[in-house]
Design an enzyme around this catalytic site. Structure first.
Site, PDB file in Angstrom:
ATOM      1  CB  ILE A   1     -84.530  18.841  64.812  1.00 25.02           C
ATOM      2  CG1 ILE A   1     -85.112  20.174  65.266  1.00 25.02           C
ATOM      3  CG2 ILE A   1     -85.591  18.011  64.113  1.00 25.02           C
ATOM      4  CD1 ILE A   1     -84.111  21.128  65.871  1.00 25.02           C
TER       5      ILE A   1
ATOM      6  CB  SER B   1     -88.106   5.783  66.003  1.00 27.23           C
ATOM      7  OG  SER B   1     -86.699   5.711  65.983  1.00 27.23           O
ATOM      8  NE  ARG B   2     -84.833   5.124  59.858  1.00 32.21           N
ATOM      9  CZ  ARG B   2     -83.986   5.721  59.021  1.00 32.21           C
ATOM     10  NH1 ARG B   2     -83.940   5.342  57.761  1.00 32.21           N
ATOM     11  NH2 ARG B   2     -83.199   6.679  59.438  1.00 32.21           N
TER      12      ARG B   2
ATOM     13  CE  LYS C   1     -85.623  24.322  58.087  1.00 31.58           C
ATOM     14  NZ  LYS C   1     -84.198  23.824  58.336  1.00 31.58           N
TER      15      LYS C   1
ATOM     16  CG  ASP D   1     -81.685  22.138  56.525  1.00 36.77           C
ATOM     17  OD1 ASP D   1     -82.720  21.487  56.349  1.00 36.77           O
ATOM     18  OD2 ASP D   1     -81.234  22.411  57.657  1.00 36.77           O
TER      19      ASP D   1
HETATM   20  P1  NAP Z   1     -81.575  13.740  61.392  1.00 37.08           P
HETATM   21  O1  NAP Z   1     -80.737  13.932  62.617  1.00 37.08           O
HETATM   22  O2  NAP Z   1     -80.977  13.057  60.208  1.00 37.08           O
HETATM   23  O3  NAP Z   1     -82.882  12.980  61.873  1.00 37.08           O
HETATM   24  C1  NAP Z   1     -83.903  12.624  60.996  1.00 37.08           C
HETATM   25  C2  NAP Z   1     -84.553  11.345  61.529  1.00 37.08           C
HETATM   26  O4  NAP Z   1     -85.604  11.002  60.640  1.00 37.08           O
HETATM   27  C3  NAP Z   1     -83.635  10.139  61.574  1.00 37.08           C
HETATM   28  O5  NAP Z   1     -82.940  10.058  62.801  1.00 37.08           O
HETATM   29  C4  NAP Z   1     -84.601   9.007  61.400  1.00 37.08           C
HETATM   30  O6  NAP Z   1     -85.200   8.764  62.664  1.00 37.08           O
HETATM   31  C5  NAP Z   1     -85.709   9.573  60.549  1.00 37.08           C
HETATM   32  N1  NAP Z   1     -85.642   9.191  59.128  1.00 37.08           N
HETATM   33  C6  NAP Z   1     -86.644   8.617  58.440  1.00 37.08           C
HETATM   34  N2  NAP Z   1     -86.291   8.411  57.171  1.00 37.08           N
HETATM   35  C7  NAP Z   1     -85.031   8.852  57.038  1.00 37.08           C
HETATM   36  C8  NAP Z   1     -84.114   8.887  55.962  1.00 37.08           C
HETATM   37  N3  NAP Z   1     -84.446   8.445  54.741  1.00 37.08           N
HETATM   38  N4  NAP Z   1     -82.883   9.412  56.182  1.00 37.08           N
HETATM   39  C9  NAP Z   1     -82.531   9.874  57.401  1.00 37.08           C
HETATM   40  N5  NAP Z   1     -83.381   9.862  58.464  1.00 37.08           N
HETATM   41  C10 NAP Z   1     -84.611   9.348  58.293  1.00 37.08           C
HETATM   42  O7  NAP Z   1     -82.144  15.130  60.854  1.00 37.08           O
HETATM   43  P2  NAP Z   1     -82.488  16.438  61.708  1.00 37.08           P
HETATM   44  O8  NAP Z   1     -81.304  17.349  61.758  1.00 37.08           O
HETATM   45  O9  NAP Z   1     -83.150  16.072  62.968  1.00 37.08           O
HETATM   46  O10 NAP Z   1     -83.506  17.135  60.688  1.00 37.08           O
HETATM   47  C11 NAP Z   1     -84.831  16.666  60.524  1.00 37.08           C
HETATM   48  C12 NAP Z   1     -85.683  17.814  60.027  1.00 37.08           C
HETATM   49  O11 NAP Z   1     -85.635  18.858  61.009  1.00 37.08           O
HETATM   50  C13 NAP Z   1     -85.184  18.423  58.716  1.00 37.08           C
HETATM   51  O12 NAP Z   1     -86.259  18.800  57.915  1.00 37.08           O
HETATM   52  C14 NAP Z   1     -84.384  19.654  59.193  1.00 37.08           C
HETATM   53  O13 NAP Z   1     -84.363  20.690  58.232  1.00 37.08           O
HETATM   54  C15 NAP Z   1     -85.182  20.068  60.414  1.00 37.08           C
HETATM   55  N6  NAP Z   1     -84.402  20.856  61.396  1.00 37.08           N
HETATM   56  C16 NAP Z   1     -83.144  20.447  61.780  1.00 37.08           C
HETATM   57  C17 NAP Z   1     -82.404  21.244  62.660  1.00 37.08           C
HETATM   58  C18 NAP Z   1     -81.008  20.871  63.118  1.00 37.08           C
HETATM   59  O14 NAP Z   1     -80.377  21.670  63.835  1.00 37.08           O
HETATM   60  N7  NAP Z   1     -80.457  19.700  62.798  1.00 37.08           N
HETATM   61  C19 NAP Z   1     -82.969  22.433  63.151  1.00 37.08           C
HETATM   62  C20 NAP Z   1     -84.273  22.778  62.802  1.00 37.08           C
HETATM   63  C21 NAP Z   1     -84.982  21.975  61.905  1.00 37.08           C
HETATM   64  P3  NAP Z   1     -85.286   7.300  63.273  1.00 37.08           P
HETATM   65  O15 NAP Z   1     -83.872   6.829  63.389  1.00 37.08           O
HETATM   66  O16 NAP Z   1     -85.949   7.543  64.565  1.00 37.08           O
HETATM   67  O17 NAP Z   1     -86.094   6.482  62.325  1.00 37.08           O
END
Ligand code: NAP
Length: 308
Positions: free
Chosen positions: A13, A35-36, A89, A166
């Site tokens: 996101i 970021s990691r 969220k 989610d």
């Molecule tokens: P994601 O792709 O897994 O990204 C989350 C990022 O958070 C990871 O890339 C990592 O960034 C960091 N992180 C830190 N601790 C972590 C852990 N224990 N496990 C995994 N990642 C960790 O997730 P996302 O889809 O972007 O979702 C993140 C948030 O945005 C959630 O709350 C989700 O509900 C919300 N969201 C997502 C979407 C969607 O379409 N995917 C849409 C709207 C809202 P680094 O590698 O940079 O450290």
């Protein structure tokens, strides 16, 4: 002068929405990332918020794009450093954790914005205005998407309490914004893949003084076209939000909605929160998710496979 902001967690996101929105924002500029992994962005990067703040002393705000687990520690760290905080969220992993955030921000004297991006979709406010003065007879929500498309390989999405909620919480964030009275969960059926700790589908019945009947159908296993609709029947016509709230139809005719994007509106609101040191922390959608888990009957369905 734009506000120096950092993204915390550069995943799907952050790259899909936050980075392009900040790049186009009249209010913010990207001053760094926590970021990691993200080493491809042309801004300072650090492993912790405190370390980034040392590199970027004028950093004023952070936007948390990490999964919902562990948010209290990140929010606490940011507030302690004198930063304003915006949060993706859902706000946290538990209600008790999320309920602390407003008090933490108040004590620190910083702004806090727990966002609900679907609430900022272009059709939502026009629908809310159209509903004013009408009696709602029935609301039918169908929020069905493919977890494989929107959360590819994300194992955290199957942590307890998440799964189909989610995306489902996005629909509930619109619902709670539309209704003039609170909603309650009356019945819930949660369908868990045999090998996962969170539901892949859910059916809810809600009630509210503002709507005689509210039926909710969530799926995280939708192939082909995705369905994000909210249909509302009133005593004076019917309306439907489509495409996650981006399009509005009244009595089957499409209605013009304001220009702009969900995340553009979120960052515009966060700029107000920063300017006022305000706290915008509505937990109503999150409570409905928690209640669905409290009273939901559990059914077991086929194991989940990412590569089905
Ligand atoms: P994601 O792709 O897994 O990204 C989350 C990022 O958070 C990871 O890339 C990592 O960034 C960091 N992180 C830190 N601790 C972590 C852990 N224990 N496990 C995994 N990642 C960790 O997730 P996302 O889809 O972007 O979702 C993140 C948030 O945005 C959630 O709350 C989700 O509900 C919300 N969201 C997502 C979407 C969607 O379409 N995917 C849409 C709207 C809202 P680094 O590698 O940079 O450290």
């Amino acid at each position: 002068m734009t506000i120096p902001i950092a993204l915390v967690g550069v995943g799907k996101i952050a790259r899909d929405q936050h980075l392009p929105t900040i790049a186009a924002s009249p209010h913010f500029h990207l001053a760094g990332v926590v970021s990691r992994h993200a080493d491809d962005l042309d801004v300072p990067a650090a492993a912790t918020i405190a370390a980034l703040k040392e590199q970027v002393p004028d950093l004023a705000a952070v936007s948390l794009c990490t999964p919902p687990m562990g948010r209290a520690a990140l929010i606490g760290e940011a507030l302690h450093l004198g930063l304003h905080v915006m949060v993706e969220k859902p706000p946290a992993a538990t209600i008790s954790e999320a309920e602390r955030f407003a008090g933490m921000a108040r004590a620190a004297g910083q702004g806090l914005y727990l966002t609900w991006h679907s609430r900022a979709a272009s059709g939502v406010e026009p629908l809310r205005q159209w509903l004013s003065g009408k009696a709602i007879r029935r609301i039918a929500i169908e929020w069905m998407e493919d977890v494989r498309v929107w959360h590819p390989g994300q194992e955290w999405i199957w942590e307890p309490g998440i799964g189909v909620f989610d995306p489902g919480i996005n629909a509930l964030s619109i619902l709670t914004h539309l209704l003039a009275s609170p909603a309650e969960v009356r019945e819930a059926v949660l369908r868990y893949p045999a090998d996962r700790a969170a539901p892949i589908a859910a059916t809810l019945a809600l009630a509210s003084d503002a709507a005689a009947e509210i039926a909710v159908d969530f799926s995280f296993d939708q192939r082909g076209p995705q369905t994000w609709t909210i249909a509302v029947e009133t005593d004076a016509g019917h309306a439907m939000l489509r495409d996650g709230g981006g399009r509005l139809f009244v009595d089957d005719a499409e209605v013009a909605v304001p220009e702009g994007t969900e995340y553009g509106r979120l960052y515009a609101r966060f700029a107000e929160v920063v300017a006022q040191g305000a706290i915008d922390a509505d937990l109503a959608p999150f409570r409905l998710v928690a209640d669905a888990h409290l009273i939901g009957r559990r059914e077991t369905v086929a194991p989940f496979r990412w590569n089905d």
